[in-house]
Design a protein around this motif. Structure first.
Motif, mmCIF file in Angstrom:
data_model
loop_
_atom_site.group_PDB
_atom_site.id
_atom_site.type_symbol
_atom_site.label_atom_id
_atom_site.label_comp_id
_atom_site.label_asym_id
_atom_site.label_seq_id
_atom_site.Cartn_x
_atom_site.Cartn_y
_atom_site.Cartn_z
ATOM 1 N N ALA A 1 0.792 -1.229 0.000
ATOM 2 C CA ALA A 1 0.000 0.000 0.000
ATOM 3 C C ALA A 1 0.825 1.281 0.000
ATOM 4 O O ALA A 1 0.280 2.346 -0.272
ATOM 5 N N SER A 2 2.118 1.245 0.311
ATOM 6 C CA SER A 2 2.925 2.463 0.288
ATOM 7 C C SER A 2 3.045 2.987 -1.139
ATOM 8 O O SER A 2 3.286 2.213 -2.063
ATOM 9 N N THR A 3 2.932 4.299 -1.333
ATOM 10 C CA THR A 3 2.907 4.843 -2.702
ATOM 11 C C THR A 3 4.045 5.803 -3.038
ATOM 12 O O THR A 3 4.134 6.271 -4.171
ATOM 13 N N ASN A 4 4.917 6.130 -2.082
ATOM 14 C CA ASN A 4 6.016 7.049 -2.381
ATOM 15 C C ASN A 4 6.909 6.456 -3.465
ATOM 16 O O ASN A 4 7.359 5.310 -3.360
ATOM 17 N N ALA A 5 7.193 7.235 -4.505
ATOM 18 C CA ALA A 5 7.950 6.731 -5.658
ATOM 19 C C ALA A 5 9.369 6.325 -5.299
ATOM 20 O O ALA A 5 9.972 5.484 -5.980
ATOM 21 N N ASN B 1 1.652 -2.903 -4.968
ATOM 22 C CA ASN B 1 0.727 -1.870 -5.454
ATOM 23 C C ASN B 1 1.434 -0.875 -6.366
ATOM 24 O O ASN B 1 2.655 -0.696 -6.297
ATOM 25 N N ILE B 2 0.674 -0.206 -7.222
ATOM 26 C CA ILE B 2 1.249 0.860 -8.035
ATOM 27 C C ILE B 2 1.543 2.077 -7.162
ATOM 28 O O ILE B 2 0.923 2.278 -6.119
ATOM 29 N N ASP B 3 2.513 2.886 -7.591
ATOM 30 C CA ASP B 3 2.914 4.035 -6.779
ATOM 31 C C ASP B 3 2.391 5.337 -7.381
ATOM 32 O O ASP B 3 1.699 5.353 -8.396
ATOM 33 N N SER C 1 10.352 2.320 -5.017
ATOM 34 C CA SER C 1 10.751 1.552 -6.194
ATOM 35 C C SER C 1 12.043 2.084 -6.808
ATOM 36 O O SER C 1 12.844 1.306 -7.337
ATOM 37 N N GLU C 2 12.256 3.379 -6.735
ATOM 38 C CA GLU C 2 13.499 3.939 -7.253
ATOM 39 C C GLU C 2 14.706 3.327 -6.559
ATOM 40 O O GLU C 2 15.770 3.151 -7.162
ATOM 41 N N GLN C 3 14.544 2.969 -5.288
ATOM 42 C CA GLN C 3 15.648 2.445 -4.498
ATOM 43 C C GLN C 3 15.653 0.920 -4.407
ATOM 44 O O GLN C 3 16.523 0.344 -3.758
ATOM 45 N N SER C 4 14.699 0.252 -5.063
ATOM 46 C CA SER C 4 14.579 -1.207 -4.966
ATOM 47 C C SER C 4 15.055 -1.886 -6.246
ATOM 48 O O SER C 4 15.157 -1.269 -7.304
ATOM 49 N N GLY C 5 15.340 -3.193 -6.145
ATOM 50 C CA GLY C 5 15.792 -3.936 -7.315
ATOM 51 C C GLY C 5 17.074 -3.350 -7.862
ATOM 52 O O GLY C 5 18.065 -3.198 -7.136
ATOM 53 N N VAL C 6 17.071 -2.984 -9.153
ATOM 54 C CA VAL C 6 18.269 -2.391 -9.747
ATOM 55 C C VAL C 6 18.609 -1.048 -9.127
ATOM 56 O O VAL C 6 19.706 -0.523 -9.335
ATOM 57 N N GLY C 7 17.669 -0.491 -8.340
ATOM 58 C CA GLY C 7 17.941 0.756 -7.627
ATOM 59 C C GLY C 7 18.838 0.574 -6.425
ATOM 60 O O GLY C 7 19.232 1.567 -5.797
ATOM 61 N N GLY C 8 19.138 -0.684 -6.063
ATOM 62 C CA GLY C 8 20.120 -0.912 -5.009
ATOM 63 C C GLY C 8 19.684 -1.825 -3.884
ATOM 64 O O GLY C 8 20.529 -2.403 -3.202
ATOM 65 N N GLY D 1 5.751 13.301 -0.895
ATOM 66 C CA GLY D 1 6.284 12.613 -2.074
ATOM 67 C C GLY D 1 5.390 12.799 -3.283
ATOM 68 O O GLY D 1 5.872 13.069 -4.394
ATOM 69 N N ALA D 2 4.076 12.680 -3.079
ATOM 70 C CA ALA D 2 3.143 12.871 -4.193
ATOM 71 C C ALA D 2 3.126 14.316 -4.668
ATOM 72 O O ALA D 2 3.118 14.586 -5.876
ATOM 73 N N ALA D 3 3.119 15.269 -3.727
ATOM 74 C CA ALA D 3 3.093 16.683 -4.107
ATOM 75 C C ALA D 3 4.330 17.043 -4.925
ATOM 76 O O ALA D 3 4.242 17.797 -5.914
ATOM 77 N N ASP D 4 5.481 16.510 -4.552
ATOM 78 C CA ASP D 4 6.706 16.779 -5.314
ATOM 79 C C ASP D 4 6.584 16.251 -6.742
ATOM 80 O O ASP D 4 6.995 16.919 -7.701
ATOM 81 N N LEU D 5 6.010 15.073 -6.893
ATOM 82 C CA LEU D 5 5.821 14.512 -8.237
ATOM 83 C C LEU D 5 4.890 15.378 -9.076
ATOM 84 O O LEU D 5 5.167 15.660 -10.245
#
Length: 386
Positions: free
Chosen positions: A133-137, A155-157, A140-147, A189-193
């Motif tokens: 349920a967490s949605t801050n982008a 869930n989608i972000d 995912s930016e920091q997961s997998g190939v992100g490190g 996080g959403a407002a920044d996006l």
């Protein structure tokens, strides 16, 4: 936009897929016999966000109850930890679950702050974690190939939803948008996006205001929205805060169109207004809503808890547990097996396909909702996997 066709299956089919254990009836290539998987749920169980954990726990428990029938060769044991919906709490909860409780995998947090705080702790214990349920982008930016290979998101972000939602707002003819967001990792996080996405869609951002979760007075923020002459009011808010905003908008005579991202167009949000008419016309981009393709979940939740529609954290936690069970099936019941199994997950569920990209991010459906005559109508279902 890509829209769902006939690929989405019923929850019953998802459970069959999850329950299937290969030709030999085994879990994982090298496992046999009964297995126990200890699952940790990290969520807020105290403070203003305590309902996050209470709701999520109900969803996970319901999934485990169903899995005991469809995947009987594995026993799932649930333990919980209070992450207080904060980065410090998330770090503490993830460490407790991994080091003290000795879990094989972590579900959570529903709160972006808790997930972001817990993520850095995973590498030492090599514990896989799946947020539902967490949605801050940044997750995912920091997961997998992100490190971070141990963090996964079902869930989608907000970066995924934002691309569709800002275009939808622009296509509705809106030219000037104001944002009121929760003062936490979800809202900021959403407002920044959206500061970037709105101008790209041709909508001017004329005001951005923040509030503390569970606030009782939004008049200062609403006054600034009105002064900015916005024709679109975008909220990143939970159900109780949306309801309070709508009550105070009526008091102030504000009629600007509300576009939610959070808990505005939910059964809880409508109920908490005290007057469903206050929510009339509210639209929202969401990663979950009750649909007929989820009839088995809705009926099971009502039978167990007496509510026809589960809170969204309960529903998403349910699917999170189903996804984790599929990873066990694909890879095995220990930490290394679950981590490997998550890479192989390929499920059709009542909320769309669950499979993970190189950033450990899944791409199930997005829903565009509108409250009409006190009911939540699905205006559009978008397949984000293509």
């Amino acid at each position: 936009m890509r829209h769902r066709g006939t690929r989405t299956t019923s929850l019953a089919a998802a459970l069959v897929l999850t329950a299937g254990v290969g030709a030999c009836g085994e879990v994982g290539a090298a496992d046999d016999g009964d297995k126990t998987v200890k699952v940790g749920l990290s969520a807020a169980f105290s403070g203003k966000s305590a309902y996050y954990g209470q709701d999520a726990k109900k969803g996970v428990e319901l999934a485990i109850e169903n899995l005991s029938k469809t995947m009987p060769e594995v026993s799932f044991e649930l333990v919980t930890a209070d992450d207080e919906c904060s980065p410090q709490g998330g770090a503490s909860a993830f460490r407790k679950l991994a080091d003290v409780d000795g879990v094989d995998a972590i579900l959570g947090s529903p709160c972006s702050s808790g997930t972001l705080g817990g993520m850095p702790t995973l590498a030492r214990s090599k514990t896989p974690a799946l947020t539902f349920a967490s949605t801050n982008a940044k997750i995912s930016e920091q997961s997998g190939v992100g490190g971070n290979p141990y963090m996964w998101r079902m869930n989608i972000d907000d970066s995924i939803m934002g691309r569709y939602w800002t275009k939808y707002i622009a296509d509705a003819g809106k030219k000037r948008a104001a944002i009121v967001a929760a003062n936490n990792d979800f809202g900021r996080g959403a407002a920044d996006l959206y500061t970037k996405l709105l101008p790209e869609a041709g909508v001017e951002l004329v005001a951005t205001e923040y509030y503390d979760l569970g606030g009782s007075d939004f008049r200062a923020q609403l006054t600034k929205v009105r002064a900015a002459q916005a024709d679109a009011f975008i909220t990143f808010a939970e159900a109780q805060d949306c309801a309070q905003m709508l009550r105070q908008m009526k008091e102030m005579g504000m009629t600007v169109a509300m576009y939610g991202r959070g808990g505005c167009a939910t059964a809880e949000g409508i109920r908490l207004t005290g007057d469903p008419a206050l929510a009339e016309g509210v639209q929202e981009a969401s990663y979950w809503t009750a649909t007929e393709s989820q009839r088995e979940l809705l009926d099971a939740y009502q039978a167990k808890h007496g509510e026809p529609v589960p809170p969204y954290n309960a529903a998403l936690a349910y699917y999170g547990m189903i996804t984790l069970a599929e990873a066990v099936k694909q890879g095995g019941p220990d930490k290394a097996g679950i981590l490997d199994g998550l890479k192989k997950v390929d499920l059709d569920t009542g909320i769309g396909p669950i499979t993970f990209d190189q950033n450990n991010q899944a791409h199930p459906n997005m829903f565009i909702l509108k409250i009409e005559n006190g009911k939540i109508n699905v205006l559009d279902t978008i397949d984000t996997s293509k």
